[in-house]
Design an enzyme around this catalytic site. Structure first.
Site, PDB file in Angstrom:
ATOM      1  N   ASP A   1     -10.893   2.753   3.943  1.00  0.00           N
ATOM      2  CA  ASP A   1     -11.173   1.314   3.820  1.00  0.00           C
ATOM      3  C   ASP A   1     -12.675   1.049   3.681  1.00  0.00           C
ATOM      4  O   ASP A   1     -13.078  -0.048   3.291  1.00  0.00           O
ATOM      5  CB  ASP A   1     -10.668   0.560   5.072  1.00  0.00           C
ATOM      6  CG  ASP A   1      -9.390  -0.231   4.796  1.00  0.00           C
ATOM      7  OD1 ASP A   1      -9.120  -0.528   3.616  1.00  0.00           O
ATOM      8  OD2 ASP A   1      -8.684  -0.559   5.769  1.00  0.00           O
TER       9      ASP A   1
ATOM     10  N   GLN B   1      -4.526  -1.565   9.710  1.00  0.00           N
ATOM     11  CA  GLN B   1      -4.428  -2.879   9.064  1.00  0.00           C
ATOM     12  C   GLN B   1      -5.009  -3.972   9.966  1.00  0.00           C
ATOM     13  O   GLN B   1      -4.660  -4.065  11.140  1.00  0.00           O
ATOM     14  CB  GLN B   1      -2.959  -3.186   8.737  1.00  0.00           C
ATOM     15  CG  GLN B   1      -2.729  -4.501   8.031  1.00  0.00           C
ATOM     16  CD  GLN B   1      -3.336  -4.542   6.627  1.00  0.00           C
ATOM     17  OE1 GLN B   1      -3.288  -3.571   5.882  1.00  0.00           O
ATOM     18  NE2 GLN B   1      -3.943  -5.662   6.281  1.00  0.00           N
TER      19      GLN B   1
ATOM     20  N   LYS C   1       0.837  -1.214   0.000  1.00  0.00           N
ATOM     21  CA  LYS C   1       0.000   0.000   0.000  1.00  0.00           C
ATOM     22  C   LYS C   1       0.867   1.258   0.000  1.00  0.00           C
ATOM     23  O   LYS C   1       0.607   2.202  -0.748  1.00  0.00           O
ATOM     24  CB  LYS C   1      -0.939  -0.014   1.214  1.00  0.00           C
ATOM     25  CG  LYS C   1      -2.024  -1.081   1.103  1.00  0.00           C
ATOM     26  CD  LYS C   1      -2.797  -1.287   2.397  1.00  0.00           C
ATOM     27  CE  LYS C   1      -3.699  -2.513   2.279  1.00  0.00           C
ATOM     28  NZ  LYS C   1      -4.463  -2.796   3.501  1.00  0.00           N
TER      29      LYS C   1
END
Ligand code: BQF
Length: 293
Positions: free
Chosen positions: A119, A96, A52
């Site tokens: 997200d 994460q 990422k």
């Protein structure tokens, strides 16, 4: 059979984002900025987060990685989230997953300001998505929609079978594809561990989305000729002959299923890369205040 090429498509989209970033900078604007928070030393998580951050660099975004040991308290993590919520230089951030057992992932997700939730996991974004309001869509479902759309795959009126009902893939995917939208307008069947006669459902599908987390779960005998097969699985299986000692395989028995399909995604090089690019797309939307004004 045509391959749904996540490598090619994600690179194309990154090139497009890079052009947008260059325009922003030429007009005197600042870079869009994404931050990732990584707790602990899960090797898969480390590799996801690294890819990422690398992707941010490729498109000219600013990025930062906040790393903490797995013994960080929930309170300290929530304080990091709060700081990022209040940092005007940060357009979007992710924490994460998975998190260590002593930290409640729902609590952390709900602490994220929906405006920065790139997200798309916050219930506000999931609720807005469900009723068709502008929202950050969860990264993997968003990546799959982008793939279907860029390959001009017709979804309207199709029978779509989704296998797996997770909060981040199966459930939102079932909502998105059943909505009155393009891609969308599918008749969706959501299969899970308690589904009876799952194979009968899968055999009827025009579009199969496999998000179970079991290597080679979908086999050739389950797939209708001409079906579109989207493989969301990222399973590490031992492979002593590889230098890392493992290889990535999907939830689909690719070798035997591929010849039957109209389209199929490979693993690696399929949906996973689209997931990462979704995060970049959402961050650019946040920078532009496209979702919340
Ligand atoms: C590829 C993820 C499960 C749990 C948490 C490219 C990724 C993976 C595979 C990637 C994933 C899976 C991510 C490939 C991010 C997708 O070429 O096959 C990219 O980086 N992903 C995550 O951040 O958290 C997860 C899967």
């Amino acid at each position: 059979m045509e391959l749904l090429d996540g490598k090619y498509l994600s690179q194309t989209i990154k090139d497009e984002i890079k052009i947008e970033v260059d325009k922003i900078l030429a007009d005197g604007g600042r870079k869009p900025h994404l931050v990732a928070v990584l707790v602990g030393e899960n090797p898969a998580s480390q590799s996801y987060v690294r890819s990422k951050v690398r992707s941010c660099e490729q498109v000219g975004f600013g990025s930062a990685l906040i790393e903490r040991d797995s013994d960080i308290s929930e309170e300290d993590l929530l304080n990091i989230v709060d700081d990022l919520n209040n940092d005007d230089s940060v357009d979007g951030f992710i924490v994460q997953l998975p998190l260590p057992d002593h930290i409640d992932p729902d609590k952390v997700t709900m602490a994220i300001d929906p405006k920065k939730d790139v997200d798309g996991f916050h219930p506000i974004n999931l609720g807005r998505m469900t009723i068709g309001l502008p929202a950050y869509l969860p990264a993997t479902p968003n990546g799959i929609l982008e793939m279907l759309s860029r390959y001009n795959i017709e979804t309207s009126g199709k029978e779509c079978v989704i296998i797996g009902r997770s909060n981040i893939v199966g459930t939102p995917m079932s909502i998105l594809l059943s909505r009155k939208s393009d891609p969308g307008n599918c008749t969706v069947t959501l299969c899970h561990s308690r589904t009876k006669d799952m194979v009968d459902h899968i055999r009827r599908a025009d579009i199969i989305i496999a998000a179970i987390g079991r290597p080679n779960f979908v086999t050739a005998d389950m797939v209708k000729k001409g079906a579109v097969v989207i493989d969301v699985g990222i399973n590490r299986v031992d492979a002593p002959e590889r230098k890392r000692g493992y290889k990535l395989v999907g939830d689909v028995d690719f070798e035997n299923v591929a010849p039957l399909c109209s389209y199929i995604t490979p693993v690696p090089g399929g949906v996973g890369l689209m997931t990462v690019v979704s995060l970049l797309m959402n961050t650019l939307r946040s920078y532009r205040k496209e979702v919340y004004g």
